[in-house]
Design a protein around this motif. Structure first.
Motif, mmCIF file in Angstrom:
data_model
loop_
_atom_site.group_PDB
_atom_site.id
_atom_site.type_symbol
_atom_site.label_atom_id
_atom_site.label_comp_id
_atom_site.label_asym_id
_atom_site.label_seq_id
_atom_site.Cartn_x
_atom_site.Cartn_y
_atom_site.Cartn_z
ATOM 1 N N ALA A 1 57.520 14.126 22.877
ATOM 2 C CA ALA A 1 56.849 15.159 22.064
ATOM 3 C C ALA A 1 57.341 15.216 20.805
ATOM 4 O O ALA A 1 57.081 16.298 20.057
ATOM 5 N N GLU A 2 58.208 14.250 20.418
ATOM 6 C CA GLU A 2 58.509 14.232 18.851
ATOM 7 C C GLU A 2 57.423 13.974 17.992
ATOM 8 O O GLU A 2 56.384 13.589 18.316
ATOM 9 N N LEU A 3 57.730 14.342 16.589
ATOM 10 C CA LEU A 3 56.779 13.914 15.524
ATOM 11 C C LEU A 3 56.396 12.242 15.850
ATOM 12 O O LEU A 3 57.329 11.425 15.912
ATOM 13 N N PRO A 4 55.300 11.862 15.652
ATOM 14 C CA PRO A 4 55.051 10.503 15.863
ATOM 15 C C PRO A 4 55.555 9.626 14.695
ATOM 16 O O PRO A 4 55.851 8.448 15.339
ATOM 17 N N LEU A 5 56.101 10.054 13.537
ATOM 18 C CA LEU A 5 56.990 9.185 12.776
ATOM 19 C C LEU A 5 58.318 8.813 13.506
ATOM 20 O O LEU A 5 58.918 7.720 13.202
#
Length: 283
Positions: A223-227
């Protein structure tokens, strides 16, 4: 192993979107409270293991190592803290020694000078100097100087990948790291880092043709930032392309902060990966 489907190319993003796409603190509600909780628990653990704190490895104020001893003649995990190379300190992360220590693994938390007081070149050099010092001191501290692995979170994940080339390091586990610094160079984070193109390239593991032939596990929260997810997936693909030992794993549902629960816990997934890593590092 593939790039997350929802990960955009940072080059096509606006400055505002790129900045927000790298801002982990803003992306996770209550992140400040989470870190404050880490600090409290870390103080408690440091108080219980106070024999070898603030071992000085260099001339600058933050050139210190906390060695938390779990057992004699045991392997040692070097842990490098995060904070985008410009925030936080080793003292904030002692809580994450608890998982490995429960399995008889010593943990050495290494401090380093923050930007803008230090360039990234200098920070990488400090980490290597700290490992040099630690390897020389381990016999006296009661550790096994022949079994050292390195791990780190966020900026510490980047520094883990850079430290993998150190001759005393047998392998690594990088958590939610940055492996291509070019997005950083073109973001708000560069105000303190001061990266130019040359410094960015020589300190980007993704810019290296292959990398050391040592086992490296790359972990990121699902669920981390896509980047961030893209950084980890891309680096794993590169190492696989060049035949370097690599494992890629997403922790389902974990964000940039909750992913660290898997290291704090003796039964956490990252703790298990550390145990498995030391099984691959000969004594």
């Amino acid at each position: 192993m593939s790039t997350p489907f929802d990960a955009p190319d940072w080059r096509g993003m606006s400055q505002q979107d790129r900045d927000s796409g790298l801002n982990n603190g803003a992306a996770v509600a209550g992140s400040g409270d989470i870190v404050a909780g880490w600090n409290r628990l870390s103080q408690e653990l440091r108080a219980r293991h106070s024999d070898h704190l603030d071992l000085r490895y260099g001339p600058r104020e933050r050139n210190r190592i906390d060695f938390l001893k779990a057992a004699g003649k045991a392997p040692t995990l070097v842990f490098i803290h995060g904070g985008y190379w410009q925030m936080r300190a080793k003292e904030d992360f002692s809580v994450f020694a608890g998982g490995p220590m429960a399995h008889g693994i010593n943990v050495a938390l290494i401090g380093y000078t923050l930007a803008p007081e230090a360039t990234l070149d200098e920070i990488v050099a400090e980490i290597n100097a700290g490992i040099d010092f630690l390897a020389g001191q381990l016999p006296a501290l009661g550790g096994d100087a022949g079994r050292i692995a390195v791990s780190g979170w966020s900026a510490g994940g980047h520094l883990t990948a850079m430290a993998l080339s150190h001759p005393k390091v047998g392998g690594g586990i990088a958590i939610s790291g940055i492996y291509d610094l070019e997005p950083i160079r073109h973001s708000y984070l560069n105000l303190k880092l001061g990266l130019d193109e040359a410094m960015s390239h020589r300190n980007s593991p993704m810019m290296q043709a292959a990398g050391p032939m040592k086992p490296l596990s790359l972990v990121v929260g699902g669920a981390e930032l896509p980047l961030l997810r893209k950084q980890t997936a891309d680096f794993a693909c590169q190492r696989a392309k060049y035949g370097r030992p690599v494992a890629y794993e997403e922790i389902p549902g974990a964000d940039h902060f909750s992913v660290m629960n898997e290291l704090a816990s003796p039964t956490g997934r990252i703790t298990m990966l550390i145990r498995q890593l030391f099984e691959r590092i000969p004594g």
